[in-house]
Write a protein that holds these residues in place. Structure first.
Motif, mmCIF file in Angstrom:
data_model
loop_
_atom_site.group_PDB
_atom_site.id
_atom_site.type_symbol
_atom_site.label_atom_id
_atom_site.label_comp_id
_atom_site.label_asym_id
_atom_site.label_seq_id
_atom_site.Cartn_x
_atom_site.Cartn_y
_atom_site.Cartn_z
ATOM 1 N N ALA A 47 0.840 -1.197 0.000
ATOM 2 C CA ALA A 47 0.000 0.000 0.000
ATOM 3 C C ALA A 47 0.871 1.242 0.000
ATOM 4 O O ALA A 47 1.890 1.293 0.678
ATOM 5 N N VAL A 48 0.442 2.241 -0.774
ATOM 6 C CA VAL A 48 1.135 3.527 -0.803
ATOM 7 C C VAL A 48 0.121 4.631 -0.514
ATOM 8 O O VAL A 48 -0.954 4.666 -1.118
ATOM 9 N N VAL A 49 0.476 5.489 0.439
ATOM 10 C CA VAL A 49 -0.415 6.591 0.816
ATOM 11 C C VAL A 49 0.287 7.933 0.596
ATOM 12 O O VAL A 49 1.508 7.989 0.447
ATOM 13 N N ASP A 50 -0.510 9.005 0.591
ATOM 14 C CA ASP A 50 0.083 10.336 0.483
ATOM 15 C C ASP A 50 0.527 10.819 1.868
ATOM 16 O O ASP A 50 0.473 10.072 2.849
ATOM 17 N N GLU A 51 0.968 12.069 1.934
ATOM 18 C CA GLU A 51 1.538 12.581 3.186
ATOM 19 C C GLU A 51 0.507 12.721 4.306
ATOM 20 O O GLU A 51 0.864 12.846 5.468
ATOM 21 N N SER A 52 -0.792 12.686 3.942
ATOM 22 C CA SER A 52 -1.843 12.755 4.952
ATOM 23 C C SER A 52 -2.323 11.369 5.373
ATOM 24 O O SER A 52 -3.212 11.247 6.216
ATOM 25 N N GLY A 53 -1.758 10.342 4.763
ATOM 26 C CA GLY A 53 -2.131 8.976 5.125
ATOM 27 C C GLY A 53 -3.249 8.393 4.280
ATOM 28 O O GLY A 53 -3.707 7.284 4.546
ATOM 29 N N ILE A 93 -3.828 -4.419 6.960
ATOM 30 C CA ILE A 93 -2.586 -4.210 7.710
ATOM 31 C C ILE A 93 -1.583 -3.399 6.890
ATOM 32 O O ILE A 93 -0.945 -2.479 7.415
ATOM 33 N N ALA A 94 -1.465 -3.701 5.606
ATOM 34 C CA ALA A 94 -0.544 -2.938 4.748
ATOM 35 C C ALA A 94 -0.992 -1.481 4.644
ATOM 36 O O ALA A 94 -0.183 -0.556 4.771
ATOM 37 N N ILE A 95 -2.284 -1.281 4.427
ATOM 38 C CA ILE A 95 -2.817 0.086 4.315
ATOM 39 C C ILE A 95 -2.578 0.847 5.617
ATOM 40 O O ILE A 95 -2.160 2.011 5.603
ATOM 41 N N ASP A 96 -2.803 0.169 6.745
ATOM 42 C CA ASP A 96 -2.648 0.855 8.033
ATOM 43 C C ASP A 96 -1.182 1.083 8.406
ATOM 44 O O ASP A 96 -0.856 2.063 9.089
ATOM 45 N N LYS A 97 -0.284 0.215 7.954
ATOM 46 C CA LYS A 97 1.149 0.479 8.165
ATOM 47 C C LYS A 97 1.576 1.726 7.382
ATOM 48 O O LYS A 97 2.339 2.559 7.880
ATOM 49 N N ALA A 98 1.108 1.826 6.139
ATOM 50 C CA ALA A 98 1.453 2.998 5.325
ATOM 51 C C ALA A 98 0.871 4.265 5.950
ATOM 52 O O ALA A 98 1.538 5.297 6.039
ATOM 53 N N TYR A 99 -0.380 4.157 6.390
ATOM 54 C CA TYR A 99 -1.056 5.288 7.040
ATOM 55 C C TYR A 99 -0.277 5.748 8.268
ATOM 56 O O TYR A 99 -0.018 6.942 8.454
ATOM 57 N N VAL A 128 -11.024 21.654 8.923
ATOM 58 C CA VAL A 128 -10.108 20.595 8.489
ATOM 59 C C VAL A 128 -9.198 21.113 7.383
ATOM 60 O O VAL A 128 -9.475 22.141 6.765
ATOM 61 N N ASP A 129 -8.130 20.366 7.108
ATOM 62 C CA ASP A 129 -7.253 20.727 5.996
ATOM 63 C C ASP A 129 -7.807 20.151 4.691
ATOM 64 O O ASP A 129 -8.906 19.571 4.678
ATOM 65 N N GLU A 130 -7.056 20.305 3.625
ATOM 66 C CA GLU A 130 -7.557 19.916 2.300
ATOM 67 C C GLU A 130 -7.742 18.410 2.156
ATOM 68 O O GLU A 130 -8.434 17.959 1.242
ATOM 69 N N SER A 131 -7.140 17.614 3.063
ATOM 70 C CA SER A 131 -7.316 16.156 3.026
ATOM 71 C C SER A 131 -8.440 15.700 3.950
ATOM 72 O O SER A 131 -8.720 14.508 4.053
ATOM 73 N N GLY A 132 -9.057 16.657 4.653
ATOM 74 C CA GLY A 132 -10.171 16.299 5.529
ATOM 75 C C GLY A 132 -9.756 16.028 6.972
ATOM 76 O O GLY A 132 -10.590 15.625 7.784
ATOM 77 N N ASN A 133 -8.477 16.241 7.293
ATOM 78 C CA ASN A 133 -8.018 15.990 8.663
ATOM 79 C C ASN A 133 -8.190 17.232 9.538
ATOM 80 O O ASN A 133 -7.889 18.351 9.111
#
Lengths: 144, 144, 144, 144
Positions: free
Chosen positions: B33-39, B57-63, D35-40
């Protein structure tokens, strides 16, 4: 495209019957869950006296065992403090079970389902899960 | 107002390709999984044989890695019994992963994304995550 | 035991490429999710500009379509006020999507996966989902 | 890599101040989320008398508006029975808000955050959200 095998509801009944017989033998009423190879529920029975909290726990043990292709007690060992998988017990919203009682059902090297048991001690749960697996494999061997 | 950088889907493919190559090399099919800087998820692939439990689990590790700007194995050390972050693995509904395999992607001192890997041992997961990061940074260095 | 077929990650890439091409053609960046026949994620891409809310919505549209073997827009019709499935949009913690954009992938009468698209109007989402399906079926027909 | 802008906590205070002033003017104590632009979440205030249920609702309205780049009341119209987005209100675990009171903050054509208000009628919530946006844009215009 991939081709794969999975248990059906007839198979699930055999697993449940095997586990139920063992549960009666040791005198502990159990919650018994059987899932397919993707971790989705195929059949479930709560024996009279089985714990209400164990409904979810049994389903999640079966889910973990089938979907991760690993017995839940193995996760228990690998997730002890200081071990590599420490902390994984809270993953997937707490569905990743590291307490014994969940076993994958492996036929010819392929995981085709899983069984999860809860209501007794983890050792009792595990022995009933194993009895369910054994009942299935005995029937399967005879049929082939 | 602040200005930031984040990875896009083209970058995510490079990370996934790097991780996939390492996964094949060690013979362990992975969830990547690959996420952006906001997760938030940018791209995901489950290699044939990757575990179903490992999707989340992969998504949440990246997050965790991107949103907390910290490798998940660092949380593993900090959350051992008696340590200050003990128990944090259950936070955010279990999304806060403390098992190795999640790495932030840092470019010029700025976290611009994260990668999370699951299906192998935490060490295997981590080495594939690192391979994804390395593939991206090599490409990035060449382009600049 | 039953034998089944399901898509793998190579197939998922074809579906995503087909949907992405259509999304570019209509000028709407999309979130695109592909799941296997059990509804579990195989691959996902968020095009640059795809909405953050659409990550979960795309995944859940694909999940609904594959796991229920039904296009999500068909649930939209069946769940209108006064209709039999009214209210089902809140089921499974809100994962049961009744908005267009989720399609099952059916090969030789068997559901082998699903695709879910989100970020545009439901009609735009649906046309991109169909483009993904069409790309797969064209490739599949040629290979057989 | 993409470059983008997002609001910071100083900006969020301006949005909250603008919304609070309007809430006092109409005599309805509000929950106000930015929130910010990502919704956080960046900042939140519950005015004395603001509803406890509105904490989550305000946060989710802001999340929806920013992450989907769309006012929540627009979803309200698009999701009426018979309309294309019917049923979407239950999506993302119920976080996708279709009730008025959530607005994206758009600067130079780019969504850089969002505001969500709850405790009054949807029209009151929306007017306070707009007052927050107006306060920010007035300050921003002056600064540039």
């Amino acid at each position: 495209m991939q081709s794969f095998n999975r248990i059906d509801v007839e198979d699930a009944r055999i697993l449940i019957a095997g586990a139920t017989e063992k549960a009666r033998e040791i005198g502990v009423p159990m919650c018994i869950a059987v899932v397919d190879e993707s971790g989705n529920l195929v059949a479930f029975e709560r024996m009279t006296g089985g714990k209400v909290t164990s409904i979810t726990i049994a389903i999640d043990k079966a889910y973990t065992a089938a979907a991760a292709k690993k017995a839940t007690h193995e996760y228990g060992e690998a997730s002890q403090p200081g071990k590599p998988a420490y902390g994984i017990n809270a993953a997937i919203g707490g569905r990743l079970m590291v307490v014994g009682g969940g076993l994958p059902l492996v036929v010819d090297g392929e995981t085709v389902g899983g069984i999860g048991i809860s209501s007794g001690t983890p050792d009792q749960d595990r022995s009933c899960a194993q009895a369910g697996i054994d009942a299935f494999l005995a029937r399967h061997a005879k049929a082939n």
